[in-house]
Write a protein that holds these residues in place. Structure first.
Motif, PDB file in Angstrom:
ATOM      1  N   MET A   1      31.936  38.356  39.334  1.00  0.00           N
ATOM      2  CA  MET A   1      32.003  39.176  40.549  1.00  0.00           C
ATOM      3  C   MET A   1      33.460  39.521  40.852  1.00  0.00           C
ATOM      4  SD  MET A   1      30.859  38.245  44.467  1.00  0.00           S
ATOM      5  CE  MET A   1      29.126  38.108  44.035  1.00  0.00           C
ATOM      6  N   GLN A   2      33.721  40.797  41.158  1.00  0.00           N
ATOM      7  CA  GLN A   2      35.078  41.237  41.477  1.00  0.00           C
ATOM      8  C   GLN A   2      35.448  40.774  42.887  1.00  0.00           C
ATOM      9  OE1 GLN A   2      35.948  42.162  38.717  1.00  0.00           O
ATOM     10  NE2 GLN A   2      33.969  42.775  37.902  1.00  0.00           N
ATOM     11  N   LYS A   3      36.727  40.431  43.055  1.00  0.00           N
ATOM     12  CA  LYS A   3      37.130  39.880  44.349  1.00  0.00           C
ATOM     13  C   LYS A   3      38.595  40.167  44.648  1.00  0.00           C
ATOM     14  CE  LYS A   3      36.482  35.606  46.986  1.00  0.00           C
ATOM     15  NZ  LYS A   3      36.002  34.190  46.885  1.00  0.00           N
ATOM     16  N   ILE A   4      38.848  40.669  45.863  1.00  0.00           N
ATOM     17  CA  ILE A   4      40.198  40.883  46.380  1.00  0.00           C
ATOM     18  C   ILE A   4      40.346  40.038  47.637  1.00  0.00           C
ATOM     19  CG2 ILE A   4      41.811  42.560  47.362  1.00  0.00           C
ATOM     20  CD1 ILE A   4      40.324  44.736  45.777  1.00  0.00           C
ATOM     21  N   GLU A   5      41.382  39.190  47.680  1.00  0.00           N
ATOM     22  CA  GLU A   5      41.611  38.335  48.845  1.00  0.00           C
ATOM     23  C   GLU A   5      43.010  38.579  49.408  1.00  0.00           C
ATOM     24  OE1 GLU A   5      39.727  34.144  48.259  1.00  0.00           O
ATOM     25  OE2 GLU A   5      40.414  34.825  46.283  1.00  0.00           O
ATOM     26  N   THR A  61      45.362  38.090  46.127  1.00  0.00           N
ATOM     27  CA  THR A  61      44.732  37.579  44.913  1.00  0.00           C
ATOM     28  C   THR A  61      43.658  38.557  44.469  1.00  0.00           C
ATOM     29  OG1 THR A  61      45.088  35.304  45.653  1.00  0.00           O
ATOM     30  CG2 THR A  61      43.552  35.622  43.839  1.00  0.00           C
ATOM     31  N   VAL A  62      43.719  38.986  43.214  1.00  0.00           N
ATOM     32  CA  VAL A  62      42.743  39.917  42.656  1.00  0.00           C
ATOM     33  C   VAL A  62      42.106  39.272  41.436  1.00  0.00           C
ATOM     34  CG1 VAL A  62      42.379  42.171  41.593  1.00  0.00           C
ATOM     35  CG2 VAL A  62      43.977  41.947  43.501  1.00  0.00           C
ATOM     36  N   ASN A  63      40.837  38.947  41.541  1.00  0.00           N
ATOM     37  CA  ASN A  63      40.122  38.264  40.444  1.00  0.00           C
ATOM     38  C   ASN A  63      40.905  37.063  39.925  1.00  0.00           C
ATOM     39  OD1 ASN A  63      38.059  40.078  40.659  1.00  0.00           O
ATOM     40  ND2 ASN A  63      38.625  41.297  38.883  1.00  0.00           N
ATOM     41  N   ALA A 145      39.341  48.796  33.581  1.00  0.00           N
ATOM     42  CA  ALA A 145      39.668  47.786  34.588  1.00  0.00           C
ATOM     43  C   ALA A 145      38.494  47.567  35.539  1.00  0.00           C
ATOM     44  CB  ALA A 145      40.905  48.212  35.370  1.00  0.00           C
ATOM     45  N   PRO A 146      38.256  46.330  35.962  1.00  0.00           N
ATOM     46  CA  PRO A 146      37.081  46.032  36.797  1.00  0.00           C
ATOM     47  C   PRO A 146      37.183  46.509  38.238  1.00  0.00           C
ATOM     48  CG  PRO A 146      38.381  44.043  36.440  1.00  0.00           C
ATOM     49  CD  PRO A 146      38.978  45.101  35.571  1.00  0.00           C
ATOM     50  N   ILE A 147      38.402  46.856  38.680  1.00  0.00           N
ATOM     51  CA  ILE A 147      38.579  47.313  40.057  1.00  0.00           C
ATOM     52  C   ILE A 147      39.267  48.675  40.041  1.00  0.00           C
ATOM     53  CG2 ILE A 147      39.792  46.872  42.238  1.00  0.00           C
ATOM     54  CD1 ILE A 147      39.380  43.896  41.752  1.00  0.00           C
TER      55      ILE A 147
END
Length: 232
Positions: A1-5, A61-63, A145-147
């Motif tokens: 799962m893609q994630k940006i924090e 934080t990205v992935n 790229a995933p994002i």
């Protein structure tokens, strides 16, 4: 799962605070829209996430990647500025991107160009602004790229071209496990495209929802109505 924090993310230029203490998590196979008045920090936020600008404070934080270089490897970024050589053909640009980007999806580029009826022997300088923007989007979508991060992709495009662009975005988020984040001031055009909505006002996150459909169903609110309420 893609994630940006984002954690306590702030960006200042001199004495001007552009973004202040942003805490946010974006995740999943979703399309998020960022809206706000001009100068509210939308483009700055996209550059920070993409590793093209350095935060004054806080972390991104990205992935799982926390460094600027690591984040850039996770992201395909479409700027609101044009950088293509006007005297080159579309075919040349495709070959150039194929050489520069590992895993570049050349076949997908030709499929998308056929859909929007753009010939590869056309020179970039002979395209309308709408077609140049569409071609830039096609090149970005072909990056594995995933994002995907897009800055004002709808700007200056006529209605028919906007429909083509939105169709391309919709098909990609359905076909692939990607997260798409883009900034726009044309919120009427994205009403039924985005899954989540982020509104920036006064250097802060003034509104955020991951489920815009719920707001429509339970509260009967459009993006325009939400935006007007936030900016009252």
């Amino acid at each position: 799962m893609q994630k940006i924090e984002l954690q306590n993310l702030s960006k200042s230029y001199g004495n001007k605070d552009v973004l202040t203490n942003l805490n946010l998590t974006l995740e999943g196979n979703r399309i998020y829209g960022i809206i706000g008045e001009n100068g509210t920090g939308k483009s700055t936020l996209l550059r920070l996430i993409s590793g093209l600008a350095r935060p004054t404070r806080g972390s991104i934080t990205v992935n799982g990647q926390t460094t600027a270089e690591g984040r850039r490897n996770q992201i395909a970024y479409l700027s609101d500025q044009e950088f293509l050589d006007g005297f080159s053909t579309l075919g040349y640009q495709i070959q150039f991107h194929e050489k520069m980007i590992p895993g570049f999806q050349t076949n997908r580029v030709f499929e998308m160009l056929e859909t929007i009826k753009l010939p590869v022997d056309r020179k970039v300088k002979n395209l309308s602004k709408g077609h140049r923007n569409l071609f830039n989007l096609v090149l970005t979508l072909a990056n594995p790229a995933p994002i995907l991060i897009l800055d004002e992709p709808l700007s200056g495009i006529d209605t028919n071209k906007k429909e083509d662009l939105i169709q391309l975005l919709s098909s990609f988020t359905l076909d692939e496990k990607r997260l798409i984040l883009f900034a726009t001031h044309e919120y009427d055009e994205i009403e039924f495209l985005i899954d989540g909505l982020l509104i920036i006002r006064g250097a802060e996150v003034a509104y955020f929802t991951e489920d815009l459909e719920e707001m429509r169903i339970e509260h009967g609110k459009t993006i325009q109505q939400i935006f007007q309420e936030v900016n009252q």
